[in-house]
Motif scaffolding. Structure first.
Motif, PDB file in Angstrom:
ATOM      1  N   LEU A  42       0.807  -1.225   0.000  1.00 37.77           N
ATOM      2  CA  LEU A  42       0.000   0.000   0.000  1.00 37.77           C
ATOM      3  C   LEU A  42       0.840   1.275   0.000  1.00 37.77           C
ATOM      4  O   LEU A  42       0.435   2.293  -0.550  1.00 37.77           O
ATOM      5  N   VAL A  43       1.993   1.228   0.661  1.00 40.01           N
ATOM      6  CA  VAL A  43       2.862   2.406   0.771  1.00 40.01           C
ATOM      7  C   VAL A  43       4.059   2.178  -0.153  1.00 40.01           C
ATOM      8  O   VAL A  43       5.012   1.497   0.207  1.00 40.01           O
ATOM      9  N   ASP A  44       3.975   2.738  -1.331  1.00 37.05           N
ATOM     10  CA  ASP A  44       4.941   2.497  -2.406  1.00 37.05           C
ATOM     11  C   ASP A  44       6.338   3.007  -2.046  1.00 37.05           C
ATOM     12  O   ASP A  44       6.532   4.196  -1.824  1.00 37.05           O
ATOM     13  N   PRO A  45       7.334   2.110  -2.002  1.00 40.86           N
ATOM     14  CA  PRO A  45       8.703   2.536  -1.716  1.00 40.86           C
ATOM     15  C   PRO A  45       9.326   3.364  -2.837  1.00 40.86           C
ATOM     16  O   PRO A  45      10.370   3.979  -2.640  1.00 40.86           O
ATOM     17  N   ASN A  46       8.703   3.375  -4.002  1.00 44.15           N
ATOM     18  CA  ASN A  46       9.214   4.195  -5.104  1.00 44.15           C
ATOM     19  C   ASN A  46       8.908   5.674  -4.896  1.00 44.15           C
ATOM     20  O   ASN A  46       9.491   6.518  -5.562  1.00 44.15           O
ATOM     21  N   GLU A  47       7.995   5.977  -3.986  1.00 42.71           N
ATOM     22  CA  GLU A  47       7.669   7.363  -3.655  1.00 42.71           C
ATOM     23  C   GLU A  47       8.628   7.829  -2.564  1.00 42.71           C
ATOM     24  O   GLU A  47       8.738   7.199  -1.521  1.00 42.71           O
ATOM     25  N   TYR A  51      10.269   5.610   3.267  1.00 38.03           N
ATOM     26  CA  TYR A  51      11.199   4.668   3.880  1.00 38.03           C
ATOM     27  C   TYR A  51      12.598   5.286   3.889  1.00 38.03           C
ATOM     28  O   TYR A  51      12.931   6.075   3.011  1.00 38.03           O
ATOM     29  N   PRO A  52      13.428   4.908   4.846  1.00 35.61           N
ATOM     30  CA  PRO A  52      14.797   5.449   4.860  1.00 35.61           C
ATOM     31  C   PRO A  52      15.635   4.868   3.716  1.00 35.61           C
ATOM     32  O   PRO A  52      15.367   3.776   3.230  1.00 35.61           O
ATOM     33  N   VAL A  53      16.641   5.628   3.327  1.00 37.25           N
ATOM     34  CA  VAL A  53      17.573   5.169   2.295  1.00 37.25           C
ATOM     35  C   VAL A  53      18.584   4.238   2.952  1.00 37.25           C
ATOM     36  O   VAL A  53      18.986   4.440   4.099  1.00 37.25           O
ATOM     37  N   CYS A  54      19.025   3.232   2.214  1.00 35.66           N
ATOM     38  CA  CYS A  54      20.047   2.309   2.718  1.00 35.66           C
ATOM     39  C   CYS A  54      21.295   3.111   3.096  1.00 35.66           C
ATOM     40  O   CYS A  54      21.816   3.873   2.272  1.00 35.66           O
ATOM     41  N   PRO A  55      21.794   2.958   4.323  1.00 34.12           N
ATOM     42  CA  PRO A  55      22.980   3.725   4.731  1.00 34.12           C
ATOM     43  C   PRO A  55      24.215   3.405   3.884  1.00 34.12           C
ATOM     44  O   PRO A  55      24.989   4.307   3.573  1.00 34.12           O
ATOM     45  N   LEU A  56      24.410   2.152   3.516  1.00 35.49           N
ATOM     46  CA  LEU A  56      25.566   1.799   2.690  1.00 35.49           C
ATOM     47  C   LEU A  56      25.481   2.523   1.353  1.00 35.49           C
ATOM     48  O   LEU A  56      26.468   3.104   0.893  1.00 35.49           O
ATOM     49  N   TYR A  57      24.314   2.505   0.746  1.00 29.42           N
ATOM     50  CA  TYR A  57      24.146   3.181  -0.536  1.00 29.42           C
ATOM     51  C   TYR A  57      24.302   4.697  -0.381  1.00 29.42           C
ATOM     52  O   TYR A  57      24.940   5.347  -1.197  1.00 29.42           O
ATOM     53  N   ARG A  58      23.739   5.234   0.672  1.00 27.87           N
ATOM     54  CA  ARG A  58      23.803   6.692   0.884  1.00 27.87           C
ATOM     55  C   ARG A  58      25.245   7.183   1.013  1.00 27.87           C
ATOM     56  O   ARG A  58      25.620   8.208   0.463  1.00 27.87           O
ATOM     57  N   PHE A  59      26.069   6.445   1.759  1.00 25.75           N
ATOM     58  CA  PHE A  59      27.424   6.923   2.039  1.00 25.75           C
ATOM     59  C   PHE A  59      28.480   6.441   1.051  1.00 25.75           C
ATOM     60  O   PHE A  59      29.537   7.052   0.937  1.00 25.75           O
ATOM     61  N   CYS A  67      19.445  -3.942  -0.868  1.00 27.39           N
ATOM     62  CA  CYS A  67      18.995  -2.773  -1.636  1.00 27.39           C
ATOM     63  C   CYS A  67      17.986  -3.199  -2.695  1.00 27.39           C
ATOM     64  O   CYS A  67      18.220  -4.157  -3.434  1.00 27.39           O
ATOM     65  N   GLY A  68      16.886  -2.497  -2.743  1.00 28.74           N
ATOM     66  CA  GLY A  68      15.813  -2.823  -3.673  1.00 28.74           C
ATOM     67  C   GLY A  68      14.826  -3.821  -3.107  1.00 28.74           C
ATOM     68  O   GLY A  68      13.848  -4.172  -3.760  1.00 28.74           O
ATOM     69  N   GLY A  69      15.060  -4.275  -1.876  1.00 30.61           N
ATOM     70  CA  GLY A  69      14.184  -5.280  -1.268  1.00 30.61           C
ATOM     71  C   GLY A  69      12.760  -4.789  -1.047  1.00 30.61           C
ATOM     72  O   GLY A  69      11.801  -5.533  -1.284  1.00 30.61           O
ATOM     73  N   LEU A  70      12.599  -3.546  -0.592  1.00 28.44           N
ATOM     74  CA  LEU A  70      11.249  -3.016  -0.388  1.00 28.44           C
ATOM     75  C   LEU A  70      10.539  -2.816  -1.726  1.00 28.44           C
ATOM     76  O   LEU A  70       9.349  -3.130  -1.859  1.00 28.44           O
ATOM     77  N   ARG A  71      11.258  -2.310  -2.725  1.00 32.95           N
ATOM     78  CA  ARG A  71      10.646  -2.161  -4.051  1.00 32.95           C
ATOM     79  C   ARG A  71      10.285  -3.529  -4.611  1.00 32.95           C
ATOM     80  O   ARG A  71       9.233  -3.704  -5.235  1.00 32.95           O
ATOM     81  N   SER A  72      11.154  -4.508  -4.357  1.00 29.68           N
ATOM     82  CA  SER A  72      10.884  -5.867  -4.799  1.00 29.68           C
ATOM     83  C   SER A  72       9.626  -6.415  -4.125  1.00 29.68           C
ATOM     84  O   SER A  72       8.774  -7.028  -4.781  1.00 29.68           O
ATOM     85  N   ALA A  73       9.496  -6.198  -2.831  1.00 28.63           N
ATOM     86  CA  ALA A  73       8.310  -6.666  -2.103  1.00 28.63           C
ATOM     87  C   ALA A  73       7.058  -5.975  -2.635  1.00 28.63           C
ATOM     88  O   ALA A  73       6.019  -6.619  -2.824  1.00 28.63           O
TER      89      ALA A  73
END
Length: 148
Positions: A42-47, A51-59, A67-73
């Motif tokens: 119901l709450v689209d992670p693409n918006e 949801y928080p950004v992955c810290p590894l990806y952010r830094f 990474c991409g797990g919520l979008r995948s779900a």
């Protein structure tokens, strides 16, 4: 008629060994997982902003295995299976593996049998190696198909 007699008699509790009682934990687990998937559906992670950004990806700009797990779900629960695989193939594998294990758990629990999944050390090392290889390859130019 006395008020105490107007109510239906209470149902007896399921005996400790009944299939229904043995299924309480697997059904509770399924309910929790289904609730989490429903929320992500119901709450689209693409918006942005949900949801928080992955810290590894952010830094670092590198994709972790999750990474991409919520979008995948989200894509999985909304029926976009190819997109779910592209977002995180390892996560989709995990969803399917969970489904198979849950069915085995429920069937064995209903029969009063324990579910024993005891991977060997070698199998754990293979799983770890698969996660590391997936993580490295999705961050290389030729592995961009695995990047979210």
């Amino acid at each position: 008629m006395h008020p105490a007699h107007s109510a239906a008699p209470p149902r007896p509790a399921a005996p400790a060994g009944s299939p229904l009682r043995r299924l309480l934990v697997p059904l509770g687990t399924l309910g929790a997982v289904a609730s989490a998937f429903a929320y992500v559906g119901l709450v689209d992670p693409n918006e942005p902003g949900h949801y928080p950004v992955c810290p590894l990806y952010r830094f670092t700009g590198l994709y972790c295995p999750g990474c991409g797990g919520l979008r995948s779900a989200h894509d999985f629960i909304t029926g976009h299976f190819a997109t779910a695989l592209h977002a995180n193939a390892m996560a989709v594998t995990g969803y399917l593996l969970f489904g198979v294990c849950w069915v085995l758990w429920a069937v064995r629990s209903a029969r009063g049998l324990p579910l024993r999944i005891a991977p060997s050390d070698r199998q754990w090392w293979l799983v770890g190696a698969a996660v590391v290889i997936f993580s490295v390859v999705r961050n290389l130019p030729f592995g961009s198909v695995l990047a979210p």
